[in-house]
Write a protein that holds these residues in place. Sequence first.
Motif, PDB file in Angstrom:
ATOM      1  N   ALA A  36       0.921  -1.272  -0.060  1.00 26.23           N
ATOM      2  CA  ALA A  36      -0.068  -0.213  -0.109  1.00 26.23           C
ATOM      3  C   ALA A  36       0.917   1.259  -0.065  1.00 26.23           C
ATOM      4  O   ALA A  36       0.683   2.076  -0.739  1.00 26.23           O
ATOM      5  CB  ALA A  36      -0.840  -0.209   1.354  1.00 26.23           C
ATOM      6  N   ALA A  39       2.136   1.776  -3.603  1.00 31.34           N
ATOM      7  CA  ALA A  39       1.161   2.261  -4.704  1.00 31.34           C
ATOM      8  C   ALA A  39       1.063   3.731  -4.350  1.00 31.34           C
ATOM      9  O   ALA A  39       0.751   4.667  -5.234  1.00 31.34           O
ATOM     10  CB  ALA A  39      -0.062   1.490  -4.359  1.00 31.34           C
ATOM     11  N   ARG A  59      -3.421   3.880  -8.851  1.00 29.87           N
ATOM     12  CA  ARG A  59      -3.272   3.113  -7.738  1.00 29.87           C
ATOM     13  C   ARG A  59      -3.549   1.545  -7.684  1.00 29.87           C
ATOM     14  O   ARG A  59      -2.686   0.790  -7.022  1.00 29.87           O
ATOM     15  CB  ARG A  59      -3.894   3.654  -6.521  1.00 29.87           C
ATOM     16  CG  ARG A  59      -3.765   3.077  -5.068  1.00 29.87           C
ATOM     17  CD  ARG A  59      -4.403   3.607  -4.114  1.00 29.87           C
ATOM     18  NE  ARG A  59      -3.730   3.368  -2.654  1.00 29.87           N
ATOM     19  CZ  ARG A  59      -3.909   2.242  -2.323  1.00 29.87           C
ATOM     20  NH1 ARG A  59      -4.436   1.128  -2.761  1.00 29.87           N
ATOM     21  NH2 ARG A  59      -3.469   1.569  -0.856  1.00 29.87           N
ATOM     22  N   TYR A  63      -0.686  -1.381  -7.017  1.00 32.59           N
ATOM     23  CA  TYR A  63      -0.894  -2.037  -5.897  1.00 32.59           C
ATOM     24  C   TYR A  63      -0.753  -3.470  -6.266  1.00 32.59           C
ATOM     25  O   TYR A  63      -0.207  -4.669  -5.727  1.00 32.59           O
ATOM     26  CB  TYR A  63      -2.048  -1.657  -4.957  1.00 32.59           C
ATOM     27  CG  TYR A  63      -2.344  -2.485  -3.837  1.00 32.59           C
ATOM     28  CD1 TYR A  63      -1.857  -2.353  -2.526  1.00 32.59           C
ATOM     29  CD2 TYR A  63      -3.158  -3.816  -3.979  1.00 32.59           C
ATOM     30  CE1 TYR A  63      -1.909  -3.017  -1.461  1.00 32.59           C
ATOM     31  CE2 TYR A  63      -3.648  -4.423  -3.005  1.00 32.59           C
ATOM     32  CZ  TYR A  63      -2.799  -4.263  -1.481  1.00 32.59           C
ATOM     33  OH  TYR A  63      -2.918  -5.020  -0.463  1.00 32.59           O
ATOM     34  N   LYS A  67       1.607  -7.184  -6.018  1.00 33.05           N
ATOM     35  CA  LYS A  67       1.030  -8.339  -5.133  1.00 33.05           C
ATOM     36  C   LYS A  67       0.880  -9.503  -5.839  1.00 33.05           C
ATOM     37  O   LYS A  67       1.340 -10.478  -5.428  1.00 33.05           O
ATOM     38  CB  LYS A  67      -0.106  -7.591  -4.820  1.00 33.05           C
ATOM     39  CG  LYS A  67      -0.920  -8.546  -3.809  1.00 33.05           C
ATOM     40  CD  LYS A  67      -2.373  -8.229  -3.446  1.00 33.05           C
ATOM     41  CE  LYS A  67      -3.118  -9.122  -2.478  1.00 33.05           C
ATOM     42  NZ  LYS A  67      -4.246  -8.265  -2.114  1.00 33.05           N
TER      43      LYS A  67
END
Length: 350
Positions: A36, A39, A59, A63, A67
């Motif tokens: 987080a 991002a 974003r 993110y 991930k």
Amino acid sequence: MEQARTETVSGGANIKWFAGLALATFAWIAAYANLAPFADGMVRLLSVDPQTHFGEAMRFFFYDTPKVLLLLTGVVFVMGVIHTYISAERTRDLLSGKRLGLGNTMAAGLGIVTPFCSCSAVPLFIGFLQAGVPLGVTFSFLISAPMVNEVALALLFGMFGWKVAGLYLTMGLSVAIVSGLVIGKLGLEHQLEDWVRAIESRGAAATAEDPLAWPERIQAGIAHVKEIVGKVWPYILAGIALGAGIHGYVPEDFMAGIMGKSAWWSVPAAVLIGVPMYSNAAGVIPVVQALLAKGAALGTVLAFMMSVIALSAPEIIILRKVLKPQLIAVFVGTVSVGILLVGYAFNLLL
């Protein structure tokens, strides 16, 4: 003396590999814990307003990209190590001579831990038939291998939690087992292409294998990461980019209206849309996440995902070299019905 020196060198090599593995694991955990902030930092670095549609899309992209790649790398590495204990020949030998029922269950379970997509599972499918594995048992493996694989389960768990991953596992295995049982009971062996039926069934000759040392197993895991992640990363980026666009720009009411629970036709429509497409779990799951965030029903979206990775058009084209059209139609129809039932079941349960 020479043997003791060799054992000392071997022990030192093991320590180096395990130390490197521990360091890589620590770096993986640290990176995953800071997704987080990363991002948010990238959005700020690009001077994008996070409250705009473009900012939300960016974003989502920054993110989800690390991930998914982190989850994929970790799972593929672990499975690469596990696969040093499981070969295609051993898988085939395990299933040879097994009857319907037990054989279908074993085949579906083996499909989870074998690294095959829908297209690469077809050559092994042919090998199973050559080894005398019953047709229905072989189909259970063919369905399970791409649809209920370790990558799909790991990404579903990481993004949606154990409940969704567990339900997907249970229902995906059920589709593979029941579909294989149905195809096996229909007695459609005569629908194999003649060249496949003409090949004499023969078991694989047992070969003595030297047990691998742990550094070799770790190297096999690294090689597995390079091979699998190296192949799928374009699909991942494309899937996440599409998911980011959906997340940032598609109105919630629009997706809820098309793929929501209230539209009974949404599940079959999702399957029809998914079949002509070709992707893998890593590429399609970011799209699943974005669709769900916009109000699409979980069962409908997962039915779409299953159809994309278990009934891809390239797989069907390759299967045509092995199966006659009637058996292909039975295969597609049986699996499609199973996926429809899974979609409706998810929508009712969740």
